[in-house]
Design a protein around this motif. Structure first.
Motif, PDB file in Angstrom:
ATOM      1  N   ILE A  66      37.214 -21.124  13.081  1.00 32.21           N
ATOM      2  CA  ILE A  66      38.272 -21.356  12.011  1.00 32.21           C
ATOM      3  C   ILE A  66      39.788 -21.728  12.506  1.00 32.21           C
ATOM      4  CG2 ILE A  66      39.380 -20.461   9.967  1.00 32.21           C
ATOM      5  CD1 ILE A  66      37.042 -18.756   9.625  1.00 32.21           C
ATOM      6  N   GLY A  67      40.086 -22.896  12.546  1.00 33.11           N
ATOM      7  CA  GLY A  67      41.441 -23.033  13.077  1.00 33.11           C
ATOM      8  C   GLY A  67      42.266 -22.982  11.883  1.00 33.11           C
ATOM      9  N   ASP A  89      19.966 -25.757  20.711  1.00 35.42           N
ATOM     10  CA  ASP A  89      18.871 -25.505  19.801  1.00 35.42           C
ATOM     11  C   ASP A  89      18.751 -23.958  19.411  1.00 35.42           C
ATOM     12  OD1 ASP A  89      17.897 -24.568  22.259  1.00 35.42           O
ATOM     13  OD2 ASP A  89      16.094 -25.731  22.090  1.00 35.42           O
ATOM     14  N   THR A  90      19.362 -23.233  20.249  1.00 36.73           N
ATOM     15  CA  THR A  90      19.409 -21.851  19.967  1.00 36.73           C
ATOM     16  C   THR A  90      20.409 -21.142  19.018  1.00 36.73           C
ATOM     17  OG1 THR A  90      20.790 -21.055  21.952  1.00 36.73           O
ATOM     18  CG2 THR A  90      18.317 -21.218  22.376  1.00 36.73           C
ATOM     19  N   ALA A  91      21.468 -22.119  18.651  1.00 37.81           N
ATOM     20  CA  ALA A  91      22.479 -21.732  18.157  1.00 37.81           C
ATOM     21  C   ALA A  91      22.640 -21.392  16.612  1.00 37.81           C
ATOM     22  CB  ALA A  91      23.625 -22.847  18.384  1.00 37.81           C
ATOM     23  N   GLY A  92      21.598 -21.674  15.917  1.00 37.50           N
ATOM     24  CA  GLY A  92      21.252 -21.369  14.480  1.00 37.50           C
ATOM     25  C   GLY A  92      22.489 -22.099  13.543  1.00 37.50           C
ATOM     26  N   ASN A  93      22.971 -21.347  12.573  1.00 40.51           N
ATOM     27  CA  ASN A  93      24.045 -21.907  11.800  1.00 40.51           C
ATOM     28  C   ASN A  93      25.236 -21.922  12.497  1.00 40.51           C
ATOM     29  OD1 ASN A  93      22.130 -22.273   9.844  1.00 40.51           O
ATOM     30  ND2 ASN A  93      22.406 -20.536   8.946  1.00 40.51           N
ATOM     31  N   VAL A  94      26.046 -23.121  12.424  1.00 39.05           N
ATOM     32  CA  VAL A  94      27.259 -23.292  13.024  1.00 39.05           C
ATOM     33  C   VAL A  94      28.418 -23.718  12.049  1.00 39.05           C
ATOM     34  CG1 VAL A  94      28.868 -24.168  14.976  1.00 39.05           C
ATOM     35  CG2 VAL A  94      26.510 -23.417  15.265  1.00 39.05           C
ATOM     36  N   THR A  95      29.526 -23.292  11.958  1.00 31.70           N
ATOM     37  CA  THR A  95      30.646 -23.948  11.291  1.00 31.70           C
ATOM     38  C   THR A  95      31.838 -24.082  11.934  1.00 31.70           C
ATOM     39  OG1 THR A  95      29.686 -22.932   9.439  1.00 31.70           O
ATOM     40  CG2 THR A  95      32.098 -23.345   9.071  1.00 31.70           C
ATOM     41  N   ILE A  96      32.420 -25.457  11.754  1.00 34.09           N
ATOM     42  CA  ILE A  96      33.553 -25.828  12.348  1.00 34.09           C
ATOM     43  C   ILE A  96      34.670 -26.280  11.247  1.00 34.09           C
ATOM     44  CG2 ILE A  96      34.627 -27.710  13.900  1.00 34.09           C
ATOM     45  CD1 ILE A  96      32.457 -25.932  15.160  1.00 34.09           C
ATOM     46  N   LEU A 101      39.385 -33.070  15.774  1.00 35.46           N
ATOM     47  CA  LEU A 101      38.483 -33.244  16.992  1.00 35.46           C
ATOM     48  C   LEU A 101      38.652 -34.747  17.427  1.00 35.46           C
ATOM     49  CD1 LEU A 101      35.026 -31.347  16.252  1.00 35.46           C
ATOM     50  CD2 LEU A 101      37.266 -30.408  17.030  1.00 35.46           C
ATOM     51  N   THR A 102      39.053 -34.988  18.415  1.00 32.44           N
ATOM     52  CA  THR A 102      39.395 -36.570  18.747  1.00 32.44           C
ATOM     53  C   THR A 102      39.034 -37.081  20.283  1.00 32.44           C
ATOM     54  OG1 THR A 102      40.922 -38.255  18.392  1.00 32.44           O
ATOM     55  CG2 THR A 102      42.010 -36.170  19.283  1.00 32.44           C
ATOM     56  N   GLY A 121      19.364 -25.135  12.676  1.00 28.93           N
ATOM     57  CA  GLY A 121      20.244 -24.382  11.623  1.00 28.93           C
ATOM     58  C   GLY A 121      20.883 -25.426  11.095  1.00 28.93           C
ATOM     59  N   THR A 122      21.959 -25.245  10.149  1.00 33.17           N
ATOM     60  CA  THR A 122      22.766 -26.093   9.569  1.00 33.17           C
ATOM     61  C   THR A 122      24.100 -26.030  10.203  1.00 33.17           C
ATOM     62  OG1 THR A 122      21.830 -25.493   7.293  1.00 33.17           O
ATOM     63  CG2 THR A 122      23.737 -26.509   7.322  1.00 33.17           C
ATOM     64  N   LEU A 123      24.695 -27.214  10.471  1.00 33.98           N
ATOM     65  CA  LEU A 123      25.707 -27.700  10.965  1.00 33.98           C
ATOM     66  C   LEU A 123      26.703 -27.777   9.688  1.00 33.98           C
ATOM     67  CD1 LEU A 123      28.039 -28.180  13.064  1.00 33.98           C
ATOM     68  CD2 LEU A 123      27.152 -30.267  13.173  1.00 33.98           C
ATOM     69  N   THR A 124      27.861 -26.967   9.795  1.00 36.25           N
ATOM     70  CA  THR A 124      28.754 -27.456   8.591  1.00 36.25           C
ATOM     71  C   THR A 124      30.113 -27.676   9.196  1.00 36.25           C
ATOM     72  OG1 THR A 124      27.816 -25.741   7.224  1.00 36.25           O
ATOM     73  CG2 THR A 124      30.133 -26.183   6.754  1.00 36.25           C
ATOM     74  N   VAL A 125      30.629 -28.714   8.905  1.00 34.15           N
ATOM     75  CA  VAL A 125      32.125 -29.376   9.049  1.00 34.15           C
ATOM     76  C   VAL A 125      32.980 -29.333   7.811  1.00 34.15           C
ATOM     77  CG1 VAL A 125      33.468 -31.086  10.060  1.00 34.15           C
ATOM     78  CG2 VAL A 125      31.276 -30.559  10.885  1.00 34.15           C
ATOM     79  N   SER A 126      33.996 -28.408   7.814  1.00 37.72           N
ATOM     80  CA  SER A 126      34.801 -28.282   6.677  1.00 37.72           C
ATOM     81  C   SER A 126      36.271 -28.380   6.827  1.00 37.72           C
ATOM     82  CB  SER A 126      34.531 -26.888   5.857  1.00 37.72           C
ATOM     83  OG  SER A 126      34.907 -25.910   6.678  1.00 37.72           O
ATOM     84  N   ASP A 127      37.122 -28.866   6.155  1.00 38.86           N
ATOM     85  CA  ASP A 127      38.436 -29.024   6.285  1.00 38.86           C
ATOM     86  C   ASP A 127      38.951 -29.613   7.637  1.00 38.86           C
ATOM     87  OD1 ASP A 127      39.116 -27.725   3.443  1.00 38.86           O
ATOM     88  OD2 ASP A 127      37.886 -26.271   4.674  1.00 38.86           O
ATOM     89  N   SER A 128      38.247 -30.605   8.091  1.00 36.76           N
ATOM     90  CA  SER A 128      38.338 -31.055   9.425  1.00 36.76           C
ATOM     91  C   SER A 128      38.559 -32.503   9.561  1.00 36.76           C
ATOM     92  CB  SER A 128      37.337 -30.560  10.312  1.00 36.76           C
ATOM     93  OG  SER A 128      37.304 -29.098  10.614  1.00 36.76           O
ATOM     94  N   THR A 129      39.094 -32.861  10.571  1.00 34.15           N
ATOM     95  CA  THR A 129      39.247 -34.503  10.761  1.00 34.15           C
ATOM     96  C   THR A 129      38.804 -34.700  12.046  1.00 34.15           C
ATOM     97  OG1 THR A 129      41.417 -34.618   9.520  1.00 34.15           O
ATOM     98  CG2 THR A 129      40.848 -36.370  11.289  1.00 34.15           C
ATOM     99  N   ILE A 130      37.750 -35.665  12.032  1.00 35.76           N
ATOM    100  CA  ILE A 130      36.912 -36.288  13.196  1.00 35.76           C
ATOM    101  C   ILE A 130      37.277 -37.821  13.440  1.00 35.76           C
ATOM    102  CG2 ILE A 130      34.739 -36.312  14.336  1.00 35.76           C
ATOM    103  CD1 ILE A 130      34.049 -33.975  13.072  1.00 35.76           C
ATOM    104  N   THR A 131      38.135 -38.152  14.495  1.00 37.58           N
ATOM    105  CA  THR A 131      38.507 -39.527  14.599  1.00 37.58           C
ATOM    106  C   THR A 131      38.715 -39.904  16.133  1.00 37.58           C
ATOM    107  OG1 THR A 131      40.887 -38.912  14.692  1.00 37.58           O
ATOM    108  CG2 THR A 131      39.925 -39.339  12.601  1.00 37.58           C
TER     109      THR A 131
END
Length: 266
Positions: A66-67, A89-96, A101-102, A121-131
């Motif tokens: 959480i940034g 592949d061992t990470a399971g669910n990850v949230t960024i 991220l640039t 698992g599920t990767l969740t990217v929220s409230d973020s900018t990837i450019t």
């Protein structure tokens, strides 16, 4: 397992993780079994440049990072000449969450400019900018599992676009199902299919924009699916506009069922 919380206290980086750095916090979370949380100390803002020779940040265990807000903290991979996050592949669910991220670039023959995830698992990217990231496929994000994008921006015009320079998915490449909610996918380019999004699974877009009102905002694919290439595509209360395909499906190209509700596609 009691949820562990690790706090980032500085914006330094090195191959040997400095104490209090994000790399150090991730290493500690990887070594602590079960889902953990990484947060940034109050008032810690600015740019975190990944160090030359340090490589990407490797995640091997479930974690939520959480940034302090996408406009407040940027992780820049320019000097590292790598992607930003590599998720095993061992990470399971990850949230960024709440980060920018640039300049991620893992080099020729590699996928996932900013984020590469092999997790089932599920990767969740929220409230973020990837450019401004690039890779062979998945210029912004490459995910083998399901992907949720919430309240985020993937790509932008000009130098801030994400690029798939040798394949599919300028903004996003997904092997699983992809859900886009209250987000913008714009300005990304793919040398083949899926300028904005390429998915081998189902794509659900809700309250979002894929492309934009100007040509610069549009996603571009040299193959099919300028905006989105997917198996089954559902678009609700969204706009898919200004995208370009040099083959078929400027906005949408689906190999299966397609549903568009209360949306603009042009």
């Amino acid at each position: 397992h009691v949820l562990a919380v690790f706090t980032v206290t500085n914006l330094t980086d090195a191959a040997v993780a400095p104490s209090g750095s994000l790399r150090d916090a991730i290493n500690q979370a990887n070594a602590t079994a079960g889902a953990d949380t990484i947060m940034f100390a109050s008032g810690l803002t600015g740019t975190l440049p990944l160090a030359a020779g340090a490589g990407n940040l490797s995640i091997t265990d479930p974690v939520t990072i959480i940034g302090p807000g996408a406009s407040n903290l940027t992780i820049d991979a320019t000097a590292a000449t790598s992607r930003v996050f590599d998720i095993s592949d061992t990470a399971g669910n990850v949230t960024i969450k709440a980060l920018t991220l640039t300049k991620g670039n893992p080099g020729a023959g590699n996928n996932g400019g900013a984020i590469f995830s092999e997790s089932v698992g599920t990767l969740t990217v929220s409230d973020s900018t990837i450019t401004g990231n690039q890779a062979d496929q998945g210029g912004g994000i490459y995910s083998t599992g399901d992907l949720n994008v919430l309240n985020s921006t993937i790509g932008s015009a000009g130098a801030l676009k994400n690029q798939a320079i040798a394949g599919y998915g300028g903004g996003i490449y997904g092997l699983g199902n992809i859900s886009i909610t209250s987000s913008t996918i714009s300005g990304n380019t793919a040398s083949l299919r899926g300028g904005g999004i390429f998915a081998l699974g189902n794509v659900n877009v809700t309250n979002s924009t894929v492309g934009g009102l100007t040509t610069a905002d549009g996603n571009v694919a040299n193959g099919n699916g300028g905006g989105i290439f997917g198996q089954s595509i559902t678009v609700q209360s969204s706009a898919v506009t200004g995208n370009t395909s040099h083959n078929r499906g400027g906005g949408l190209y689906g190999t299966g069922m397609m549903s568009v509700q209360n949306s603009t596609v042009e």
